[in-house]
Scaffold this active site. Structure first.
Site, PDB file in Angstrom:
ATOM      1  N   HIS A   1     -49.284  30.929  46.618  1.00 27.92           N
ATOM      2  CA  HIS A   1     -48.787  29.644  47.149  1.00 27.92           C
ATOM      3  C   HIS A   1     -49.772  28.519  46.740  1.00 27.92           C
ATOM      4  O   HIS A   1     -50.370  27.881  47.605  1.00 27.92           O
ATOM      5  CB  HIS A   1     -48.692  29.770  48.677  1.00 27.92           C
ATOM      6  CG  HIS A   1     -47.932  28.700  49.381  1.00 27.92           C
ATOM      7  ND1 HIS A   1     -48.243  27.350  49.302  1.00 27.92           N
ATOM      8  CD2 HIS A   1     -46.871  28.767  50.231  1.00 27.92           C
ATOM      9  CE1 HIS A   1     -47.410  26.655  50.062  1.00 27.92           C
ATOM     10  NE2 HIS A   1     -46.567  27.468  50.611  1.00 27.92           N
TER      11      HIS A   1
ATOM     12  N   GLU B   1     -44.905  27.855  43.418  1.00 29.88           N
ATOM     13  CA  GLU B   1     -45.313  29.145  43.976  1.00 29.88           C
ATOM     14  C   GLU B   1     -44.612  30.329  43.298  1.00 29.88           C
ATOM     15  O   GLU B   1     -43.435  30.584  43.559  1.00 29.88           O
ATOM     16  CB  GLU B   1     -45.012  29.151  45.470  1.00 29.88           C
ATOM     17  CG  GLU B   1     -45.573  27.947  46.211  1.00 29.88           C
ATOM     18  CD  GLU B   1     -44.849  27.635  47.500  1.00 29.88           C
ATOM     19  OE1 GLU B   1     -44.823  26.461  47.921  1.00 29.88           O
ATOM     20  OE2 GLU B   1     -44.300  28.567  48.099  1.00 29.88           O
TER      21      GLU B   1
HETATM   22  O1  TA6 Z   1     -43.608  27.289  50.386  1.00 30.90           O
HETATM   23  C1  TA6 Z   1     -42.882  26.338  51.060  1.00 30.90           C
HETATM   24  C2  TA6 Z   1     -43.062  26.536  52.556  1.00 30.90           C
HETATM   25  O2  TA6 Z   1     -42.381  27.656  53.004  1.00 30.90           O
HETATM   26  C3  TA6 Z   1     -42.629  25.263  53.251  1.00 30.90           C
HETATM   27  O3  TA6 Z   1     -41.415  25.469  53.945  1.00 30.90           O
HETATM   28  C4  TA6 Z   1     -43.800  24.945  54.174  1.00 30.90           C
HETATM   29  O4  TA6 Z   1     -43.651  25.603  55.417  1.00 30.90           O
HETATM   30  C5  TA6 Z   1     -44.949  25.501  53.338  1.00 30.90           C
HETATM   31  O5  TA6 Z   1     -44.441  26.723  52.852  1.00 30.90           O
HETATM   32  C6  TA6 Z   1     -46.260  25.620  54.058  1.00 30.90           C
HETATM   33  O6  TA6 Z   1     -46.224  26.713  54.880  1.00 30.90           O
HETATM   34  P1  TA6 Z   1     -47.484  26.929  55.859  1.00 30.90           P
HETATM   35  O7  TA6 Z   1     -47.162  28.138  56.647  1.00 30.90           O
HETATM   36  O8  TA6 Z   1     -48.680  27.111  54.977  1.00 30.90           O
HETATM   37  O9  TA6 Z   1     -47.562  25.669  56.647  1.00 30.90           O
END
Ligand code: TA6
Length: 300
Positions: free
Chosen positions: A167, A271
């Site tokens: 991520h 990601e």
């Molecule tokens: O990767 C996208 C996502 O799923 C968004 O919906 C947002 O929630 C982001 O990840 C960040 O997630 P986190 O749990 O790190 O706040």
């Protein structure tokens, strides 16, 4: 350091320097210096929080408001998402691998000055509902940053089903001058439109509002073109069928306690993984290897 030593240290071939220290929040961290770059990896979440090539701005965004506390996710860098992606009732979003302490298995300095670090997720109670598995992570630091997440199903009879993703929060100078190239023609689930299925029509995706898209069966490489910085970030991936694109924009940024209200301007998440309908199922004894290589070049 004398001038000639400094110069020799910059020539490829000088050995990499690996230092173990207490990082922010007194969390154990590995600091890596190669002839071309520097990097940092926290043992919590095996979280790469920094990578920077000499004479370039950092590749990765790290929020000024990020927590550095045991068991809390770090906001920025490259979280490892395993064994589920997204929210889950009563549990932390994006799985538990990113908030648990990993073990350092080995680090291997190569003759050319690059270094590979291998980490392993120990057994934790949170994994009890899954068949026994082994999760290893190899980070190679050189002129590029290469990542490999290796999952092995250690069960003698059960299938192991999971979602996985890196991520990465990429640092950009100004999101309004950024385009994301490589997803044209891919089908995606648009989270900001109740997960409606759409097809990407843009060769270069521009971001001017909250974007949260899961591109499915998207096996291609992706580039981030940062016109203000004059930098191209290339993400080459292998064994990854999904790519998520995310920027929280204004309202979501204000809702995140560990994210500055204006920091959405300086980051974009692209990601590479295997999530949603691209999740993975391993038969007993099988392994998977999610690979990504991150590199930069001048944007011509
Ligand atoms: O990767 C996208 C996502 O799923 C968004 O919906 C947002 O929630 C982001 O990840 C960040 O997630 P986190 O749990 O790190 O706040």
């Amino acid at each position: 350091m004398a001038k000639n030593q400094a110069e020799s240290a910059k020539q490829p071939g000088a050995p990499a320097k690996v230092t173990f220290l207490e990082g922010r929040g007194e969390l154990p961290m590995i600091e890596i210096t190669t002839p071309w770059s520097t990097a940092e990896i926290y043992l919590q979440g095996a979280h790469v929080t920094h990578f920077m090539k000499q004479h370039e701005p950092p590749l990765l965004f790290l929020s000024q408001c990020s927590r550095f506390e045991e068991g809390q996710p770090i906001r920025g860098g490259i979280p490892i998402i395993f064994p589920w992606f997204g929210p889950r009732e009563g549990m932390g979003a994006h799985g538990f691998a990113r908030v648990k302490a990993w073990e350092l298995r080995e680090f291997v300095p190569e003759p050319d000055g690059s270094v590979s670090v291998r980490l392993r997720l120990p057994d934790y109670p949170e994994a009890a509902t899954y068949p026994p598995f082994e999760l290893e992570y190899v980070v190679k630091v050189s002129q590029q940053l290469s990542l490999e997440l290796i999952v092995t199903n250690k069960s003698p009879e059960d299938r192991l089903e999971f979602e996985e993703s890196f991520h990465p929060y990429f640092a950009v100078d100004d999101i309004s001058a950024v385009s994301v190239v490589g997803l044209e023609g891919c089908t995606y689930l648009d989270r900001v439109a109740d997960f409606v299925r759409k097809v990407e029509t843009e060769r270069g995706i521009r971001i001017s509002s909250e974007v949260d898209r899961t591109y499915l069966n998207a096996t291609g490489n992706v580039e981030i073109h940062d016109a203000r910085l004059g930098r191209l970030i290339r993400m080459e991936k292998a064994n990854s069928a999904s790519t998520v694109l995310w920027n929280p924009w204004i309202a979501k940024a204000q809702q995140l306690p560990d994210f500055g209200n204006d920091e959405y301007c300086n980051m974009v998440c692209v990601e590479p993984g295997n999530v949603a309908s691209n999740k993975i199922a391993l038969h007993p004894g099988e392994s998977s290897s999610l690979k990504v290589k991150l590199s930069t070049a001048p944007l011509t």
